[in-house]
Structure formats: C-alpha cells, structure tokens
Design an enzyme around this catalytic site. Structure first.
Site, mmCIF file in Angstrom:
data_model
loop_
_atom_site.group_PDB
_atom_site.id
_atom_site.type_symbol
_atom_site.label_atom_id
_atom_site.label_comp_id
_atom_site.label_asym_id
_atom_site.label_seq_id
_atom_site.Cartn_x
_atom_site.Cartn_y
_atom_site.Cartn_z
ATOM 1 N N THR A 146 -24.060 -16.485 -12.309
ATOM 2 C CA THR A 146 -24.273 -17.933 -12.483
ATOM 3 C C THR A 146 -25.787 -18.177 -12.482
ATOM 4 O OG1 THR A 146 -24.024 -18.275 -10.090
ATOM 5 C CG2 THR A 146 -22.089 -18.647 -11.460
ATOM 6 N N THR A 183 -19.026 -11.551 0.400
ATOM 7 C CA THR A 183 -19.881 -12.494 -0.313
ATOM 8 C C THR A 183 -19.183 -13.092 -1.510
ATOM 9 O OG1 THR A 183 -22.012 -12.856 -1.263
ATOM 10 C CG2 THR A 183 -20.848 -10.896 -1.981
#
Lengths: 395, 395
Positions: A146, A183
């Site tokens: 992203t 994560t």
C-alpha cells in the site's frame, strides 16, 4: 524472474484497479500439494473478514493450498456483507484454479471500512489465475503493497539432516503497524516437510521474537495476519529435535530480517530505534519499558531530529508502568553512557552523539539495575513524512 | 495590570536567563497568610526534585504560603544534586522574602536531565522578591511558559452563602502532556475559607474530571504538578455541604477551562479532539477506549488533515483492550453517524464532513452498545508543527 519460492509453490498477480490503475493489486500463491498451516492474527476486537475466514480454516482444516491477497480495501469493519464478499472471492478463485474455496487463505489490506469491489474482482480473477508461475516473491509482494516504499521479502536455505529446504517470507506494512500476534500481512512459505504441531509452535515463538517486537505507530491493525505454509515438496523432513531446532532458527532469522524491513519502511520513517532493556524485575516489566520508549512521540521525534535528548527516554521509562528503583537506572544512547544510577553522566559527548545519531539504526540500551528480566523492541522514528502521508492517506 | 488574583495573593516575576535572555523565566506567588493545600503529582517513577519537595511539604505541613516556579530546567532525573539545588532555591527565596523554606512550594519545567543554574538563581532572586505585587495571573503564567504559544490562566468568582470568593488558575504545558494525576504545572488559588480535607477531596475529583482527561502526546512528564492554595482571605467560608458543592462546581469548571487551553495549545496542535465513550461495560473500559483513540497517531494525523477516516477510529477502539461486542458498536464523527451496529453507514456525507472537520473542536462519539460505562477525553491532533518543534526542542 528469480526462482526464489520454495519447491512446489507458484505465484501470480493481476492489476484489478482496486485503488489505482496500472499496478498489480491482487496476488495469488498456489502450492501443488496441501500445506501444513500455522497462523497468527490480530488481537484487535474488530477482526477483518479475511482474518475471520483464515481463523476458521486454521481451526477446522489445518491444511490449505493457496494464499489470495489484495490491496486497496481492507474489508475490515464491514459486517456480514464483508464476510460474504470474502467468501465469494474464495469461490471465484477456487473455480478458476481448480481448488476448493476452503483451500484458499484470503488476506486483505487497504482502507478500513471499505467494501471489496466485487465487479473488479470478477474482471480480474481469470487473469490472476492465468498468471500463476509468472511472478517471483517480489512480484507477489508488490501486489499487496500500500504505502510501502519497497517490497519486503527474503529467501533463505536451511540444511537439515536429510538435505536442504528453503524458506521464503513476503510481507507488507508501513502504517497501522504495532503487531499484536502478527503484523499487517505476512506469508511465510517453506518446502520443508514438517508436522503441524511443531510447525505452529515454532512459528508462534518466532513471531513473538520478531514481528511482535516492532512498531511503527502503535496502531494495531484490524487485519494483522501472518501465515506459514509448509508443503514438504523438498522431501527434506524436519522430524528430529535437532532438525526442528535448525528449522526454527532459520525461520526466526528470516522473520527477523523481514520485520526489520517493516520498521525501516515505517510510514515516513528515516531510522530504526533498537531498544534493549535489561535488569528488569521480569520480562514483562522489561517489555513495558521497551514499548513505552518505542511508542513515545517525544523520543521518536528527538531521534528523527538527531537530538540526543536522553531525558525524554528516561521519562518514558518512568511512566511505563514497570516497577523499579529509579536510583539504579542507567542508559546508553548509541553506545554512549548518558545516565547512571539515576543521575546524568556529566562528560559532555554531545558532538560525538550528534555524529552517531546520523546513522539509520540507533541503539538505546536501558538497564533497570534490578533483576533478570529483559526485552528487545524495534520502533520507527517519527518525522514530517509520517504526518504528510497520514493526514492525506485516503485521497 | 488587572487585579485577577484572589485576595491576599501577590505575584512577581524576573528574567534570570535560564534559557534565553530578556523574558521572565522565574515566578513567585506569595499569600499574606498560610494557605490550606491540595496537590496532585505525576505518577512517573522518575519524579523531579521539586515534585519530591512539594510532596514532602504536603505530607508533613499541610500549609504553605508561596509557589516558586521556573522554566528552562526541569530539575528532573538529576539525583541528590538536584534535590540539594531545589532546597537551596527555597532557602534563597525564603531569606529574601521573609518566609521559611518549607512555606515555599517549588515547581520547575524545561529540559529533563538539566541541573538548575544556581549562579543565575542567586543573581535573580532579589529582583524576583522585589517584583511581588507587580504581576497579575498572566504575568506569573508567562514566567513558566516553555513552548506554550499562549499563557493559560482563568479567573472565576463563586457566590457561596456567606459572600463571593474568587478562583484563579494558572497553568503551563504544551509538550510531554498526558497528565497522570495532574498536568505539567498548574497552580490554583482561591481566597475561599475551606478546610484541608474537603479541599483536597474536591481538588482530586476536579482534577480527575479535567486535567487527567487530556493528552497532547501521551508522554507523562516527570514534573506534573497541580497545586491548590486556599488562603481564606475573602472571609467567605465554604463549610456547609451546599457551599462545598458550589465551590467544587466552580473549581471543576475553571480547571476544565484551563485544561482545554492546554490541549488547544498542544505542541503543534491545530485542533482539539473531544472523545465521548458510552455503552461500555464500566467506566474503566470506557476510559481505555477513549485513551486509545486519543493516543492513536493515525487518528490524530487524520483529524489534522481533515480526513473523515473513521476506520482508523474504529481500529483504535478495537485494540484498546476494552471488552465489548464489535457488532454493537456505533460511531459519530462531528455529529454525523458513520458506523452503526458494527458496520458502515452507507449514506455518503463526505463533503459535509470535510466542511465540519475544518472546525477547531472535533467531536468523536463512540457507543459500545453494551453497558452503563462512560468517559470523556480531550486530545490534540498531530501535525507537522509537532514534529518541527520536537525534533529540535533543545536547540
């Protein structure tokens, strides 16, 4: 393309225009045989739809053959409709790839609260499945980036008693990073032949020592997922205690490599702060101190500015909630002692420190002087780029 | 100069050049008679020397006549030498002003780890004592400002059954602000005649509802101190339950006014985020949620950027540690419903919200839908100015 995936795994990707046109935002990994699974997921109470679906698969099946990743929309906080959409994407890909839906582990990243764009999925899935075999680890990793500045992946070989197996780890994450169990998104593949129980156990320990000890901004995401797929395609078995230990060592090392990349590429981060706490009452207190320092906005901005403002570090130690005797505490910054037995060390090393603080990696060592407890933690600094990126992320 | 201090109090200030020349950085308030005391102090384990000295006075004497404030050096993490220096400044001022050292409450702010500059103190104290009566509330407040953009003080009258008494509150604080018991530095004066026990009790409750519910950066300082001095000089007694309730109401209101100023002037802050949590299992869970949202870097940068990114708020609710049913949660941003029963509210109000988010005060209302627990919290946003100030604070 470098052949850097373990044996028996193929990767593909496609550009579905989920957020921007012209870049891969959909990725797929398929194993030619069932994989033994391990997985850890976010502790956030708002678990994204793909997290719930992965947990269901791990809880009931224990094996799978594929990982399906998208960026653009996180499919989190999207209620029943989000779950239905997630299952529909499994079904689409299963039909096109000759799998069953429950063999496909979905992971999503992007804007929280946004629904998957099902029309775009339908358009892109055929090309995605066709592309299988055309991408390497980097190619797959790029599909779920992203705000990441660079793709995060690593490959490593481990030699066990019966031969050499391979490990490949691919991760994404730049913001909303304070993993609690795992994560943002990470996929670890191996062609070692390992059984489920020891694989999940070593995976848990390795994640706890690596991904669970890094933070960019203290925000634990709704989508945190780390998956471990072991397909045994190398024919190299990890069965003996010695071989399992070797595999665990290699797994911990490669997860450490990739989790460090995550902090290095924290949104707007320029430095990684390596915090080591010793002399705590117990490991739990040491962890409180390490996280308190790693999350302190004042410490993070000082390190960003190259300011040897150790008083801010000591302050964060003091409000961490850990119990200790302030008059026994010591601190080293970049290896230079600045605080000893609860008071400043007076020799003026500011110039030397200013030079040392220009490095990309900054060491902070805290000794509480009181017990056997210890902990290590890595955190990003906090700079202008973080504010710029995050005050205008959705546009 | 406006006469805005309660009866019987005088203020003075002097320029001692502790950090920069040419501005007041030393302040003194003296009452013409002993004051009943209340005080709350930082929970940070590294308590600054002046905090330890104030706690000693409150614990043993219960009355005092003066407050001595300096900026420039916080006298925190300075060990025995720091304590000796603090006591020496009490002594200097006591001799010059005709007080005893234990009647003087010291408060310090500035760089943590730096010692008081005793030579400069010796030079400045005579002028400081001479200046008594020449400063108003603003004049005293300016003497202990650091990175504060404006002085924070307020005056209020309260009419009790026997007449009218006055309350004046003076505070400083722009960074290292996440008060735990009290904020950086705050002095509240009144000329009401009140006994120690009810004064300390109402003071604790008022601080808990005001200063303990604001945050700039989540960093709880080593010096947090809030002092309440009541000298009775108005001759207006607060003895009956009704009068005590009136005094407490006025005290809570004025502390709320000043604690709001603190958030408004958070280092680099442009907005105050007002977080209201309802429907929690209990108040403690509501507090966890409110603090989690108020400390989230991603929420703070989104509000700074005027981005209605409610998904970040919901994410921070989810990782707060509070227990609740995600499918019952609702959220309003600036009064506009964006999330209901765990899923997005689809009517697109982005343009309206973009307009509403330009305001200085931004309301975030979170309903956990599960119980009687509630909490309110005020937090600063996080912008470029914060990073600029804090990456270069000491220079």
């Amino acid at each position: 393309m470098i052949d850097d995936l373990p044996k028996g795994f193929k990767a593909g990707a496609a550009a579905a225009s989920f957020k921007k046109a012209g870049r891969d935002d959909l990725g797929l990994i398929v194993s030619d045989r069932p994989c033994v699974l391990a997985g850890m997921f976010t502790q956030n109470l708002f678990k994204a739809a793909p997290v719930l679906v992965c947990q269901e698969i791990l809880g009931t099946c224990g094996t799978a053959r594929a990982v399906l990743a998208n960026s653009g929309q996180a499919n989190a906080c999207t209620g029943e409709e989000g779950l239905d959409n997630c299952r529909a994407t499994q079904k689409m890909v299963a039909e096109a790839a000759g799998l069953t839906p429950r063999e496909i582990l979905p992971v999503s990243t992007g804007v929280v609260g946004a629904h998957l764009k099902m029309d775009l999925w339908r358009d892109a899935v055929p090309a995605l499945v066709q592309s299988l075999g055309s991408r390497d680890a980097e190619g797959f990793t790029r599909a779920f980036m992203t705000t990441d500045a660079f793709p995060k992946f690593a490959m490593r070989e481990v030699t066990l008693s019966g031969g050499t197996a391979r490990l490949t780890v691919m991760a994404k994450g730049a913001g909303m990073i304070c993993p609690n169990m795992a994560t943002m998104l990470c996929v670890a593949l191996t062609d070692a032949d390992v059984e489920r129980a020891p694989w999940q156990a070593m995976f848990g320990r390795a994640v706890d020592k690596t991904f669970n000890r890094v933070s960019v901004d203290g925000d634990t995401s709704t989508n945190d997922t780390i998956l471990g797929l072991a397909n045994g395609a190398s024919g190299v078995a990890a069965r003996s205690e010695a071989d399992l230990a070797l595999l665990e060592e290699a797994l911990t090392a490669i997860l450490g490599t990739v989790s460090h990349m995550l902090v290095m590429d924290g949104e707007g981060a320029s430095k990684v702060i390596h915090i080591t706490v010793t002399g705590a009452r117990d490991d739990k207190d040491a962890e409180l101190v390490a996280r308190s320092v790693g999350h302190s906005q004042l410490v993070k901005t000082a390190i960003y500015g190259g300011d040897a403002n150790w008083g801010r570090i000591v302050t964060a130690v003091g409000y961490s909630g850990a119990q200790f005797d302030p008059s026994k505490v010591g601190l080293r910054l970049c290896g230079v002692e600045r605080f000893r037995l609860g008071r400043p060390v007076n020799d003026d090393q500011e110039e030397k420190l200013a030079e040392l603080l220009k490095a990309k990696d900054v060491d902070v060592e805290i000794d509480l002087g009181g017990g056997p407890g210890g902990y290590t933690f890595q955190a990003s600094d906090l700079g202008h780029e973080y504010v710029t990126l995050n005050s205008d992320y959705r546009s």
